[in-house]
Design a protein around this motif. Structure first.
Motif, PDB file in Angstrom:
ATOM      1  N   SER A  88       0.855  -1.189   0.000  1.00  0.00           N
ATOM      2  CA  SER A  88       0.000   0.000   0.000  1.00  0.00           C
ATOM      3  C   SER A  88       0.890   1.238   0.000  1.00  0.00           C
ATOM      4  O   SER A  88       2.119   1.130   0.046  1.00  0.00           O
ATOM      5  N   GLU A  89       0.252   2.395  -0.027  1.00  0.00           N
ATOM      6  CA  GLU A  89       0.992   3.663   0.021  1.00  0.00           C
ATOM      7  C   GLU A  89       0.901   4.317   1.401  1.00  0.00           C
ATOM      8  O   GLU A  89       1.344   5.442   1.586  1.00  0.00           O
ATOM      9  N   HIS A  90       0.325   3.625   2.386  1.00  0.00           N
ATOM     10  CA  HIS A  90       0.173   4.196   3.723  1.00  0.00           C
ATOM     11  C   HIS A  90       1.531   4.343   4.415  1.00  0.00           C
ATOM     12  O   HIS A  90       2.474   3.597   4.134  1.00  0.00           O
ATOM     13  N   SER A  91       1.606   5.293   5.331  1.00  0.00           N
ATOM     14  CA  SER A  91       2.786   5.485   6.173  1.00  0.00           C
ATOM     15  C   SER A  91       2.486   4.965   7.574  1.00  0.00           C
ATOM     16  O   SER A  91       1.356   5.093   8.060  1.00  0.00           O
ATOM     17  N   VAL A  92       3.508   4.411   8.221  1.00  0.00           N
ATOM     18  CA  VAL A  92       3.307   3.722   9.500  1.00  0.00           C
ATOM     19  C   VAL A  92       4.309   4.201  10.534  1.00  0.00           C
ATOM     20  O   VAL A  92       5.511   4.317  10.249  1.00  0.00           O
ATOM     21  N   LEU A  93       3.820   4.478  11.741  1.00  0.00           N
ATOM     22  CA  LEU A  93       4.690   4.621  12.901  1.00  0.00           C
ATOM     23  C   LEU A  93       4.400   3.448  13.827  1.00  0.00           C
ATOM     24  O   LEU A  93       3.267   3.270  14.268  1.00  0.00           O
ATOM     25  N   ASN A  94       5.419   2.677  14.095  1.00  0.00           N
ATOM     26  CA  ASN A  94       5.328   1.496  14.953  1.00  0.00           C
ATOM     27  C   ASN A  94       5.741   1.891  16.366  1.00  0.00           C
ATOM     28  O   ASN A  94       6.895   2.255  16.602  1.00  0.00           O
ATOM     29  N   LEU A  95       4.806   1.818  17.309  1.00  0.00           N
ATOM     30  CA  LEU A  95       5.095   2.120  18.709  1.00  0.00           C
ATOM     31  C   LEU A  95       5.017   0.813  19.496  1.00  0.00           C
ATOM     32  O   LEU A  95       3.966   0.191  19.563  1.00  0.00           O
ATOM     33  N   ASP A  96       6.140   0.399  20.065  1.00  0.00           N
ATOM     34  CA  ASP A  96       6.202  -0.891  20.738  1.00  0.00           C
ATOM     35  C   ASP A  96       7.122  -0.789  21.953  1.00  0.00           C
ATOM     36  O   ASP A  96       8.176  -0.147  21.902  1.00  0.00           O
ATOM     37  N   LYS A  97       6.709  -1.419  23.026  1.00  0.00           N
ATOM     38  CA  LYS A  97       7.509  -1.444  24.258  1.00  0.00           C
ATOM     39  C   LYS A  97       8.713  -2.370  24.131  1.00  0.00           C
ATOM     40  O   LYS A  97       9.698  -2.244  24.860  1.00  0.00           O
ATOM     41  N   LEU A  98       8.646  -3.318  23.211  1.00  0.00           N
ATOM     42  CA  LEU A  98       9.675  -4.342  23.023  1.00  0.00           C
ATOM     43  C   LEU A  98       9.822  -5.214  24.272  1.00  0.00           C
ATOM     44  O   LEU A  98      10.893  -5.326  24.864  1.00  0.00           O
ATOM     45  N   THR A  99       8.719  -5.839  24.662  1.00  0.00           N
ATOM     46  CA  THR A  99       8.790  -6.893  25.659  1.00  0.00           C
ATOM     47  C   THR A  99       9.369  -8.136  24.985  1.00  0.00           C
ATOM     48  O   THR A  99       9.792  -8.090  23.829  1.00  0.00           O
ATOM     49  N   TYR A 100       9.340  -9.272  25.682  1.00  0.00           N
ATOM     50  CA  TYR A 100       9.901 -10.498  25.111  1.00  0.00           C
ATOM     51  C   TYR A 100       9.277 -10.846  23.759  1.00  0.00           C
ATOM     52  O   TYR A 100       9.931 -11.436  22.892  1.00  0.00           O
ATOM     53  N   ALA A 101       7.995 -10.482  23.536  1.00  0.00           N
ATOM     54  CA  ALA A 101       7.305 -10.863  22.304  1.00  0.00           C
ATOM     55  C   ALA A 101       7.512  -9.878  21.168  1.00  0.00           C
ATOM     56  O   ALA A 101       7.099 -10.136  20.042  1.00  0.00           O
ATOM     57  N   GLY A 102       8.149  -8.744  21.434  1.00  0.00           N
ATOM     58  CA  GLY A 102       8.415  -7.758  20.397  1.00  0.00           C
ATOM     59  C   GLY A 102       9.775  -7.987  19.773  1.00  0.00           C
ATOM     60  O   GLY A 102      10.793  -7.983  20.457  1.00  0.00           O
ATOM     61  N   ASN A 103       9.793  -8.195  18.475  1.00  0.00           N
ATOM     62  CA  ASN A 103      11.036  -8.561  17.803  1.00  0.00           C
ATOM     63  C   ASN A 103      11.195  -7.730  16.531  1.00  0.00           C
ATOM     64  O   ASN A 103      10.503  -7.960  15.531  1.00  0.00           O
ATOM     65  N   LEU A 104      12.117  -6.778  16.543  1.00  0.00           N
ATOM     66  CA  LEU A 104      12.331  -5.927  15.376  1.00  0.00           C
ATOM     67  C   LEU A 104      12.915  -6.692  14.195  1.00  0.00           C
ATOM     68  O   LEU A 104      12.851  -6.222  13.059  1.00  0.00           O
ATOM     69  N   GLU A 105      13.470  -7.881  14.443  1.00  0.00           N
ATOM     70  CA  GLU A 105      13.978  -8.683  13.331  1.00  0.00           C
ATOM     71  C   GLU A 105      12.845  -9.125  12.407  1.00  0.00           C
ATOM     72  O   GLU A 105      13.095  -9.499  11.256  1.00  0.00           O
ATOM     73  N   SER A 106      11.621  -9.085  12.885  1.00  0.00           N
ATOM     74  CA  SER A 106      10.476  -9.434  12.046  1.00  0.00           C
ATOM     75  C   SER A 106      10.139  -8.332  11.043  1.00  0.00           C
ATOM     76  O   SER A 106       9.280  -8.524  10.177  1.00  0.00           O
ATOM     77  N   LEU A 107      10.812  -7.188  11.166  1.00  0.00           N
ATOM     78  CA  LEU A 107      10.519  -6.039  10.309  1.00  0.00           C
ATOM     79  C   LEU A 107      11.713  -5.612   9.462  1.00  0.00           C
ATOM     80  O   LEU A 107      11.727  -4.510   8.905  1.00  0.00           O
ATOM     81  N   VAL A 108      12.705  -6.475   9.353  1.00  0.00           N
ATOM     82  CA  VAL A 108      13.908  -6.141   8.591  1.00  0.00           C
ATOM     83  C   VAL A 108      13.565  -5.764   7.154  1.00  0.00           C
ATOM     84  O   VAL A 108      14.152  -4.843   6.575  1.00  0.00           O
ATOM     85  N   SER A 109      12.581  -6.429   6.569  1.00  0.00           N
ATOM     86  CA  SER A 109      12.270  -6.200   5.151  1.00  0.00           C
ATOM     87  C   SER A 109      11.712  -4.806   4.878  1.00  0.00           C
ATOM     88  O   SER A 109      11.747  -4.345   3.725  1.00  0.00           O
TER      89      SER A 109
END
Length: 360
Positions: free
Chosen positions: A24-45
């Motif tokens: 899509s053409e939408h813009s995203v701001l990802n707000l995350d506390k990064l607990t054990y279940a938050g993994n930025l490696e899932s967003l490398v692409s």
């Protein structure tokens, strides 16, 4: 649209962000506390895409949320941040109360103040989309019963009770303050990047390691399985086309007994990973029945007719096609799994920009 997504480093949130940025053409701001279940490696692409930004923050922190809203100026908020594992909620419910209830309250209050400050055309177009679970409905007893959007709430676990409370808060903020909200309740998600404590990835990785494949009770509990990428597409349909104040159930039309899910994974591994650990004759030989979970719901099943009729969404994956894609993904991404299992994913940020300047 500019969309603020809470919990975007989690399993469903990261799938949603990948879908938004890649298709899509939408813009995203990802707000995350990064607990054990938050993994930025899932967003490398998508991490380097100009339409993607990340802020590490806790939704309980209302002042920080307000600053992010005022800086990013979203046209929609999609709220996925939550503690979500039933077993963890039984062992320690406090985090679930804090994040799922207090956090949702703080986010609603920050969003309400932001929304009320908008010029009228932007105020009219704004929407707050709360993403929830079918577990708020409790369980079904009739073989042909289905959860609908009007099914009474009867949560069984601290997790589902906390999510039910958050649903009620969102509806109250709509009725009392006029906040333009949308709600969705989904069935069990599965697919790539799922945290390995959940059933399907746990079974895959245990089988590959020659470890027992734990099945609660007799394994006859029934769940409706929804491929996570289908869920992401549904969420985008709702936030862009849904009717304000409405609830939409999202299901995969794939009811399966837990034991059949485990056996299905074993069959796929026999085909896709025939070289077994020493001492294993068949993957299915590793199936081990363990004491059932307290208060374990027997059957969940979603009637997703409303979202199909009103928004034209239907799942693209059958359970068979989605499970095959999932097993193949884990076989191809064992390094990602290793980093999650040993905790090393939490020690690095992979060059992600933590956009603290947004809060200045």
């Amino acid at each position: 649209m500019r969309i603020l997504i809470t919990g975007g480093a989690g399993f469903i949130g990261s799938a949603l962000i990948r879908e938004l940025i890649e298709h899509s053409e939408h813009s995203v701001l990802n707000l995350d506390k990064l607990t054990y279940a938050g993994n930025l490696e899932s967003l490398v692409s998508v991490a380097c895409d100009a339409r993607y930004e990340f802020v590490q923050a806790d939704i309980v922190d209302q002042a920080t949320i307000s600053a992010v809203l005022d800086s990013f100026r979203p046209e929609a908020v999609m709220h996925l941040a939550a503690e979500s594992h039933v077993d963890r909620s039984i062992d320690g419910p406090s985090d679930f109360i804090q994040t799922n209830i207090v956090g949702t309250y703080s986010l609603l209050e920050a969003t309400r103040a932001y929304w009320q400050s908008l010029p009228e055309p932007e105020k009219t177009a704004f929407r707050f989309h709360h993403i929830s679970t079918d577990e708020v409905y409790g369980d079904l007893h009739g073989a042909n019963d289905l959860f609908t959007e009007t099914t009474s709430y009867a949560p069984s676990s601290p997790y589902s009770a906390s999510k039910a409370a958050s649903d009620h808060l969102v509806r109250a903020w709509h009725r009392t303050y006029g906040l333009p909200v949308l709600l969705t309740n989904c069935s069990n998600n599965y697919g790539p990047f799922h945290f390995p404590e959940k059933l399907i990835p746990l079974v895959i990785l245990n089988a590959l390691a020659g470890k027992p494949l734990p099945v609660y009770g007799n394994g006859m509990q029934v769940r409706d399985w929804l491929f996570v990428e289908d869920h992401a597409r549904a969420l985008i349909k709702v936030v862009t086309q849904g009717k304000i104040g409405e609830t939409y159930n999202i299901g995969g039309h794939n009811e399966q007994k837990n034991i059949d899910v485990v056996r299905g994974i074993c069959q796929l591994l026999e085909e896709l990973a025939p070289q077994k650990p020493a001492g294993s004759a068949k993957y299915a030989d590793l199936i081990t029945y363990v004491q059932d979970r307290p208060g374990h719901d027997l059957r969940y099943a979603i009637d997703a007719g409303k979202i199909e009729r009103e928004l034209g969404w239907v799942p693209q994956e059958t359970f068979e096609s989605g499970l095959r894609k999932t097993v193949k993904w884990y076989l191809d991404n064992l390094e990602w799994c290793r980093r999650v299992q040993d905790g090393s994913y939490q020690g690095e940020r992979l060059g992600f920009l933590n956009r603290k300047e947004l809060l200045a």
